[in-house]
Scaffold this motif. Structure first.
Motif, PDB file in Angstrom:
ATOM      1  N   MET A   1       0.814  -1.216   0.000  1.00 54.53           N
ATOM      2  CA  MET A   1       0.000   0.000   0.000  1.00 54.53           C
ATOM      3  C   MET A   1       0.852   1.272   0.000  1.00 54.53           C
ATOM      4  O   MET A   1       0.443   2.292  -0.516  1.00 54.53           O
ATOM      5  CB  MET A   1      -0.941   0.015   1.208  1.00 54.53           C
ATOM      6  CG  MET A   1      -2.189  -0.822   1.026  1.00 54.53           C
ATOM      7  SD  MET A   1      -3.055  -0.511  -0.527  1.00 54.53           S
ATOM      8  CE  MET A   1      -3.427   1.217  -0.410  1.00 54.53           C
TER       9      MET A   1
ATOM     10  N   ASP B   1       1.275   3.410   2.200  1.00 54.36           N
ATOM     11  CA  ASP B   1       0.531   4.538   2.754  1.00 54.36           C
ATOM     12  C   ASP B   1       1.464   5.383   3.609  1.00 54.36           C
ATOM     13  O   ASP B   1       2.052   4.916   4.581  1.00 54.36           O
ATOM     14  CB  ASP B   1      -0.661   4.057   3.584  1.00 54.36           C
ATOM     15  CG  ASP B   1      -1.562   5.205   4.016  1.00 54.36           C
ATOM     16  OD1 ASP B   1      -1.620   6.211   3.272  1.00 54.36           O
ATOM     17  OD2 ASP B   1      -2.208   5.107   5.079  1.00 54.36           O
TER      18      ASP B   1
ATOM     19  N   TRP C   1      -5.852   0.390  -5.205  1.00 55.45           N
ATOM     20  CA  TRP C   1      -6.913   1.340  -4.875  1.00 55.45           C
ATOM     21  C   TRP C   1      -8.255   0.740  -5.267  1.00 55.45           C
ATOM     22  O   TRP C   1      -8.379   0.237  -6.363  1.00 55.45           O
ATOM     23  CB  TRP C   1      -6.705   2.679  -5.593  1.00 55.45           C
ATOM     24  CG  TRP C   1      -7.672   3.688  -5.056  1.00 55.45           C
ATOM     25  CD1 TRP C   1      -8.836   4.108  -5.619  1.00 55.45           C
ATOM     26  CD2 TRP C   1      -7.568   4.337  -3.794  1.00 55.45           C
ATOM     27  NE1 TRP C   1      -9.471   4.987  -4.792  1.00 55.45           N
ATOM     28  CE2 TRP C   1      -8.713   5.140  -3.658  1.00 55.45           C
ATOM     29  CE3 TRP C   1      -6.638   4.302  -2.755  1.00 55.45           C
ATOM     30  CZ2 TRP C   1      -8.940   5.909  -2.526  1.00 55.45           C
ATOM     31  CZ3 TRP C   1      -6.875   5.072  -1.641  1.00 55.45           C
ATOM     32  CH2 TRP C   1      -8.010   5.880  -1.538  1.00 55.45           C
TER      33      TRP C   1
ATOM     34  N   HIS D   1      -7.989   0.942  -0.941  1.00 57.81           N
ATOM     35  CA  HIS D   1      -7.244   0.168   0.052  1.00 57.81           C
ATOM     36  C   HIS D   1      -8.002  -1.134   0.321  1.00 57.81           C
ATOM     37  O   HIS D   1      -9.232  -1.119   0.489  1.00 57.81           O
ATOM     38  CB  HIS D   1      -7.127   0.984   1.349  1.00 57.81           C
ATOM     39  CG  HIS D   1      -6.110   0.461   2.319  1.00 57.81           C
ATOM     40  ND1 HIS D   1      -6.209  -0.780   2.900  1.00 57.81           N
ATOM     41  CD2 HIS D   1      -4.974   1.024   2.816  1.00 57.81           C
ATOM     42  CE1 HIS D   1      -5.180  -0.968   3.715  1.00 57.81           C
ATOM     43  NE2 HIS D   1      -4.418   0.106   3.674  1.00 57.81           N
TER      44      HIS D   1
ATOM     45  N   LEU E   1      -6.527   7.560   5.661  1.00 53.02           N
ATOM     46  CA  LEU E   1      -5.211   7.275   5.102  1.00 53.02           C
ATOM     47  C   LEU E   1      -4.261   8.461   5.261  1.00 53.02           C
ATOM     48  O   LEU E   1      -4.680   9.612   5.366  1.00 53.02           O
ATOM     49  CB  LEU E   1      -5.345   6.920   3.623  1.00 53.02           C
ATOM     50  CG  LEU E   1      -6.237   5.707   3.308  1.00 53.02           C
ATOM     51  CD1 LEU E   1      -6.281   5.469   1.803  1.00 53.02           C
ATOM     52  CD2 LEU E   1      -5.734   4.457   4.021  1.00 53.02           C
TER      53      LEU E   1
ATOM     54  N   ASN F   1      -2.027   9.229   2.938  1.00 53.50           N
ATOM     55  CA  ASN F   1      -1.860   9.849   1.608  1.00 53.50           C
ATOM     56  C   ASN F   1      -3.123   9.725   0.789  1.00 53.50           C
ATOM     57  O   ASN F   1      -3.767   8.679   0.789  1.00 53.50           O
ATOM     58  CB  ASN F   1      -0.761   9.150   0.792  1.00 53.50           C
ATOM     59  CG  ASN F   1       0.643   9.357   1.306  1.00 53.50           C
ATOM     60  OD1 ASN F   1       1.464   8.476   1.179  1.00 53.50           O
ATOM     61  ND2 ASN F   1       0.944  10.508   1.876  1.00 53.50           N
TER      62      ASN F   1
ATOM     63  N   LYS G   1       0.522  10.267  -2.952  1.00 51.75           N
ATOM     64  CA  LYS G   1       1.368   9.079  -3.109  1.00 51.75           C
ATOM     65  C   LYS G   1       2.126   9.131  -4.430  1.00 51.75           C
ATOM     66  O   LYS G   1       3.334   8.845  -4.487  1.00 51.75           O
ATOM     67  CB  LYS G   1       0.500   7.819  -3.036  1.00 51.75           C
ATOM     68  CG  LYS G   1       1.306   6.527  -2.966  1.00 51.75           C
ATOM     69  CD  LYS G   1       0.397   5.308  -2.880  1.00 51.75           C
ATOM     70  CE  LYS G   1      -0.431   5.318  -1.621  1.00 51.75           C
ATOM     71  NZ  LYS G   1      -1.201   4.068  -1.444  1.00 51.75           N
TER      72      LYS G   1
ATOM     73  N   SER H   1       2.868   2.438   9.016  1.00 56.43           N
ATOM     74  CA  SER H   1       1.805   3.418   8.743  1.00 56.43           C
ATOM     75  C   SER H   1       0.862   3.527   9.937  1.00 56.43           C
ATOM     76  O   SER H   1       0.397   4.630  10.276  1.00 56.43           O
ATOM     77  CB  SER H   1       1.027   3.009   7.487  1.00 56.43           C
ATOM     78  OG  SER H   1       1.884   2.929   6.373  1.00 56.43           O
TER      79      SER H   1
END
Length: 306
Positions: free
Chosen positions: A22, A24, A54, A56, A69, A71, A76, A164
């Motif tokens: 991910m 993130d 995408w 998530h 999230l 980002n 991102k 994250s």
């Protein structure tokens, strides 16, 4: 950096050094993977790529979870390009894709479609249906399918692994300095300036109300020292996240007072980078007490070294 939403749109004469996940926050743990990808790519004439998803997967598996999230997709993209990645695969996490086993994913996607020659995964990464893909599976398949695989060790700060989730928790605790330390940059929020109740201008502190992306994590309610980016210029600012309880507000707002600034910026795009936490949200007895506190916050913001 080239961005692909469909694997069929991708073609290259060079094989790939790739990582998946991910990403993130694109934090320092991710940065260590990116640096290794770029080093390996340079040494072996490979292009670099990140494969992420995408929405998530947690949005798909737990649709009622209120996950925020670090980002947005655009943030991102910006960070991955800034760090030197050649290609970003932004794959929709649909029904067909989520039902691929780990081995099917490696054979059908990584090898047949993307021609991966070098794969790096994080220390705790798993993939495929029922998390059937892991480092052990990749090691088993690598000799047969002709790719190399490396598992990166966790990156630690103060003897704690960076993740994250830990960054989210730091932001929700108002621990901006710790979050920024793990990210490797200052956490930021962007949006357009919208009309608010305009109470700030009546007390000498006009604020810009920022309409943020609904999936973006906001730090805990309170006041912050921020750096404001607007029209290719930057300013010092003090930002409030909260409901304005002193004036009986109810809706959560993100408002920034920009020092030494008095332009009309309604409709403009604005970015604020969080630099330090000032204090929790406070309900004052009246506007005079609020102004006293704003004066204190302004002095601290003026003195803060960016």
């Amino acid at each position: 950096m080239k961005v692909f939403k469909n694997f069929s749109d991708y073609s290259s004469h060079k094989p790939l050094a790739l990582s998946l996940g991910m990403f993130d926050g694109v934090h320092l743990g991710h940065k260590s993977i990116i640096d290794e990808l770029i080093k390996t790519g340079s040494e072996n004439n490979l292009e670099t790529a990140v494969l992420t998803f995408w929405p998530h997967p947690r949005f798909v598996f737990n649709p009622n979870e209120d996950l925020k999230l670090l980002n947005t997709v655009e943030e991102k993209k910006f960070l991955l390009e800034k760090y030197g990645i050649d290609h970003l695969f932004l794959k929709e996490f649909d029904e067909e894709f989520r039902n691929l086993t780990g081995e099917e994913f490696v054979r059908q996607i990584l090898i047949e479609k993307l021609h991966v020659k070098y794969l790096i995964i994080g220390y705790d990464h798993s993939f495929g249906k029922n998390k059937s893909g892991n480092f052990e599976l990749l090691k088993k398949l690598s000799a047969e399918l002709g790719f190399e695989v490396e598992q990166m060790e966790a990156i630690n700060i103060h003897e704690n692994n960076i993740s994250s989730t830990k960054i989210r928790n730091a932001l929700l605790a108002g621990d901006i300095k710790r979050a920024n330390e793990m990210l490797g940059y200052s956490y930021s929020v962007s949006g357009s300036v919208v009309h608010g109740k305009k109470i700030g201008r009546t007390i000498g502190y006009p604020t810009a109300n920022i309409e943020t992306d609904s999936i973006k994590l906001l730090p805990k309610k309170g006041a912050y020292i921020v750096e404001v980016f607007l029209k290719d210029r930057k300013y010092k600012g003090m930002l409030s996240i909260g409901t304005n309880p002193t004036v009986n507000g109810e809706k959560l707002t993100v408002e920034v007072y920009i020092l030494d600034f008095n332009d009309d910026i309604y409709g403009e795009d604005i970015t604020v980078s969080f630099r330090d936490f000032l204090h929790d949200e406070i309900k004052f007895e009246g506007l005079e007490k609020l102004i006293e506190k704003l004066d204190e916050d302004k002095k601290l913001t003026e003195e803060f070294v960016f």
